[in-house]
Write a protein that holds these residues in place. Structure first.
Motif, PDB file in Angstrom:
ATOM      1  N   LEU A 132      57.840 -17.316  84.697  1.00  0.00           N
ATOM      2  CA  LEU A 132      56.840 -17.175  83.616  1.00  0.00           C
ATOM      3  C   LEU A 132      57.538 -16.545  82.197  1.00  0.00           C
ATOM      4  O   LEU A 132      57.604 -15.441  81.685  1.00  0.00           O
ATOM      5  CB  LEU A 132      55.716 -16.457  83.708  1.00  0.00           C
ATOM      6  CG  LEU A 132      54.414 -17.198  84.599  1.00  0.00           C
ATOM      7  CD1 LEU A 132      54.908 -17.830  85.927  1.00  0.00           C
ATOM      8  CD2 LEU A 132      53.258 -16.233  84.870  1.00  0.00           C
ATOM      9  N   LYS A 133      58.236 -17.434  81.474  1.00  0.00           N
ATOM     10  CA  LYS A 133      59.251 -16.866  80.633  1.00  0.00           C
ATOM     11  C   LYS A 133      58.585 -17.401  79.215  1.00  0.00           C
ATOM     12  O   LYS A 133      58.222 -18.452  79.099  1.00  0.00           O
ATOM     13  CB  LYS A 133      60.564 -17.281  80.695  1.00  0.00           C
ATOM     14  CG  LYS A 133      61.271 -16.895  81.818  1.00  0.00           C
ATOM     15  CD  LYS A 133      62.785 -17.145  81.985  1.00  0.00           C
ATOM     16  CE  LYS A 133      63.483 -16.883  82.997  1.00  0.00           C
ATOM     17  NZ  LYS A 133      64.927 -17.370  83.224  1.00  0.00           N
ATOM     18  N   LEU A 134      58.692 -16.350  78.029  1.00  0.00           N
ATOM     19  CA  LEU A 134      58.174 -16.979  76.754  1.00  0.00           C
ATOM     20  C   LEU A 134      59.608 -17.683  76.151  1.00  0.00           C
ATOM     21  O   LEU A 134      60.716 -17.701  76.821  1.00  0.00           O
ATOM     22  CB  LEU A 134      58.073 -15.400  75.853  1.00  0.00           C
ATOM     23  CG  LEU A 134      56.678 -14.813  76.379  1.00  0.00           C
ATOM     24  CD1 LEU A 134      56.495 -13.718  75.336  1.00  0.00           C
ATOM     25  CD2 LEU A 134      55.688 -15.632  76.747  1.00  0.00           C
TER      26      LEU A 134
ATOM     27  N   GLU B  13      65.876 -17.104  65.856  1.00  0.00           N
ATOM     28  CA  GLU B  13      65.156 -16.795  64.524  1.00  0.00           C
ATOM     29  C   GLU B  13      63.722 -16.057  65.032  1.00  0.00           C
ATOM     30  O   GLU B  13      63.171 -15.561  64.196  1.00  0.00           O
ATOM     31  CB  GLU B  13      64.552 -18.107  63.905  1.00  0.00           C
ATOM     32  CG  GLU B  13      65.631 -18.875  63.341  1.00  0.00           C
ATOM     33  CD  GLU B  13      65.251 -19.939  62.335  1.00  0.00           C
ATOM     34  OE1 GLU B  13      64.374 -19.851  61.533  1.00  0.00           O
ATOM     35  OE2 GLU B  13      65.683 -21.248  62.756  1.00  0.00           O
ATOM     36  N   GLY B  14      63.722 -15.795  66.443  1.00  0.00           N
ATOM     37  CA  GLY B  14      62.389 -15.217  66.599  1.00  0.00           C
ATOM     38  C   GLY B  14      61.710 -15.928  67.687  1.00  0.00           C
ATOM     39  O   GLY B  14      62.273 -17.110  68.197  1.00  0.00           O
ATOM     40  N   PRO B  15      60.544 -15.520  68.189  1.00  0.00           N
ATOM     41  CA  PRO B  15      59.774 -16.302  69.582  1.00  0.00           C
ATOM     42  C   PRO B  15      59.204 -17.302  68.767  1.00  0.00           C
ATOM     43  O   PRO B  15      58.722 -17.560  67.586  1.00  0.00           O
ATOM     44  CB  PRO B  15      58.748 -15.156  69.731  1.00  0.00           C
ATOM     45  CG  PRO B  15      58.433 -14.597  68.602  1.00  0.00           C
ATOM     46  CD  PRO B  15      59.874 -14.245  67.789  1.00  0.00           C
TER      47      PRO B  15
ATOM     48  N   PRO C 112      52.566 -23.826  76.099  1.00  0.00           N
ATOM     49  CA  PRO C 112      52.912 -24.934  74.754  1.00  0.00           C
ATOM     50  C   PRO C 112      54.201 -24.924  74.509  1.00  0.00           C
ATOM     51  O   PRO C 112      54.999 -25.859  73.855  1.00  0.00           O
ATOM     52  CB  PRO C 112      51.655 -24.681  74.038  1.00  0.00           C
ATOM     53  CG  PRO C 112      50.578 -24.249  74.759  1.00  0.00           C
ATOM     54  CD  PRO C 112      51.088 -23.509  76.063  1.00  0.00           C
ATOM     55  N   PRO C 113      54.666 -23.493  74.169  1.00  0.00           N
ATOM     56  CA  PRO C 113      56.020 -23.515  73.599  1.00  0.00           C
ATOM     57  C   PRO C 113      57.067 -24.036  74.262  1.00  0.00           C
ATOM     58  O   PRO C 113      58.100 -24.697  74.027  1.00  0.00           O
ATOM     59  CB  PRO C 113      56.279 -21.915  73.438  1.00  0.00           C
ATOM     60  CG  PRO C 113      54.877 -21.268  72.984  1.00  0.00           C
ATOM     61  CD  PRO C 113      53.871 -22.203  73.931  1.00  0.00           C
TER      62      PRO C 113
END
Length: 483
Positions: free
Chosen positions: A183-185, A190-192, A284-285
């Motif tokens: 479960l990774k972001l 440039e950022g998340p 979604p990302p």
């Protein structure tokens, strides 16, 4: 501490506030005597915010967020109504001393009785909502150590249980939701990358699309230059990432389709009765990054031919095969309501009216998705050439394709052809009360009001009437404009 207010906004200051589902849009700020440019500026801003409404309510992630929010508010209403006198006193004392009644940092705070379980469930629902939309909403430092897997599994299961057989599929008693895989972001140089930035990127592309029409081509070219400059910042991050992962420049039309693919994840109970889902298919990302990678070494017809429903559907079908990720499709109708008046007058708890409007519009938007997916995936194209003619026909009745409630110059506005003053007022009161639950349980100080029309709070009589509605709903002596 003011609770984070989730919003999708335009650089001009307009925003769709997701706490109240109200579009805030002031008259154009363009300082020009050129009427065409002034109207064009207002139009592209309205397209930007309206695209948020249509994408949010016409996607599986948006419907899931609406259901998660409703479950959280229902739990808050239940927990507050069942608090003991001692707990009520504690709530007021905590707020006055700057300590949230429910807090990630102080969990577990309530070790006895039913509140012990409600506390964990509420924090899980809150956490899941913001990780899914925008982790920036988790302002407390300790929230970063929260058990993400447990939060998602329990929240998805609770929401499915609350909505089974209505907005979601039937659920067997022994069904236990599981979220598999790491479960990774999604972090970039440039950022998340967040679901919110996907919505924002798509909306700016929709604005840019307007300059393909004859009207905006006659406006001051500075308007388009400002959008190109905006794309060089946070809102353009998804586009730049997609090009980097694909290994070549991708057109705006392709990026919009990648975003639409990302915003329609597989959701247990909503898109199938399967209680298990891999994080890669849910978040979604991650879906967007995987879809962009799938473009490497593959040039689709979508990159060279005019847009069509059939071509977009085929593109997403091939994209699913190349990425190994499925597209979520809602299996049941989110709402049995068919008119805004029904949402305003059907007996229900105050916390249910705003999501009732959202889910009713979602039902219409999902029907449109089956007929013309481009109307949602490429929302800006709705206002170009032959597509724009649909809005001239009053029998089409596509009011649900646009934000239902608005605030301009601080004043509340509603579609008078669909609800009268009393019904519109009831819907506004419901939005205000529902949004107050987060402030009551998780905030301190005065109740937030930036998600409500300014005139409602500035009028002492109206504010006090609103406070009485809140007191009647919660039993707590709290309100707006009070310390």
């Amino acid at each position: 501490m003011t609770v984070h207010s989730p919003r999708l906004r335009n650089s001009s200051g307009a925003e769709l506030n997701l706490r109240s589902q109200i579009l805030f849009q002031e008259p154009t700020r363009t300082h020009t005597k050129d009427l065409v440019t002034a109207v064009a500026s207002w139009h592209k801003t309205y397209v930007h915010e309206s695209s948020h409404w249509a994408r949010y309510h016409g996607s599986t992630v948006g419907i899931l967020l609406s259901l998660l929010r409703r479950s959280r508010d229902q739990l808050a209403a239940y927990a507050i109504s069942h608090m003991s006198q001692r707990q009520t006193v504690d709530l007021h004392e905590h707020r006055s001393s700057g300590v949230p009644f429910l807090s990630f940092k102080r969990y577990p705070q309530h070790a006895g009785g039913e509140l012990k379980y409600n506390e964990l469930d509420w924090l899980n629902l809150y956490y899941t909502y913001y990780v899914l939309l925008d982790p920036e909403g988790l302002t407390e430092f300790d929230a970063t150590t929260w058990d993400t897997r447990a939060a998602f599994e329990n929240s998805l299961e609770d929401t499915w249980r609350q909505s089974a057989g209505v907005e979601m599929a039937e659920r067997s008693e022994d069904a236990r939701v599981s979220v598999t895989g790491p479960l990774k972001l999604v972090h970039t140089s440039e950022g998340p990358l967040t679901t919110r930035t996907l919505f924002e990127c798509a909306a700016v592309i929709d604005e840019l699309f307007q300059f393909e029409g004859a009207f905006l081509r006659t406006a001051d070219p500075t308007l388009r230059e400002l959008l190109v400059e905006e794309m060089s910042g946070e809102y353009g991050l998804p586009w730049r990432l997609a090009c980097a992962l694909a290994g070549r420049d991708l057109g705006g039309s392709v990026v919009l389709t990648l975003i639409d693919f990302a915003l329609n994840p597989v959701v247990p109970g909503l898109t199938s009765a399967d209680p298990s889902v891999d994080w890669r298919e849910l978040y979604p990302p991650y879906r967007f990054a995987a879809a962009a990678k799938a473009m490497a070494g593959w040039e689709s017809d979508l990159e060279f031919q005019p847009l069509s429903h059939e071509m977009a559907v085929h593109f997403q079908h091939v994209l699913a095969k190349r990425s190994g990720l499925r597209t979520g499709r809602v299996v049941s109708r989110p709402s049995s309501l068919s008119t805004l008046r029904q949402a305003a007058t059907t007996p229900m708890h105050l916390v249910e009216r705003t999501p009732a409007v959202s889910l009713m519009c979602a039902s219409r938007l999902l029907d449109l998705r089956e007929e013309d997916v481009c109307a949602l995936s490429h929302y800006g194209a709705n206002f170009l050439e032959d597509r724009a003619v649909r809005f001239v026909n009053p029998d089409r009745g596509m009011w649900w394709l646009f934000p239902v409630f608005q605030a301009s110059r601080g004043e509340y506005r509603w579609p008078a052809e669909h609800v009268n003053l009393n019904e519109a007022t009831d819907l506004l009161l419901s939005a205000a009360v529902a949004s107050a639950y987060d402030d009551i349980l998780h905030g301190t100080g005065p109740l937030a009001s930036d998600h409500l029309p300014r005139a409602l709070i500035e009028d002492r009589g109206e504010a006090e009437a609103l406070n009485q509605v809140l007191k009647g709903s919660t039993g707590l002596d709290m309100g707006w404009g009070r310390i």
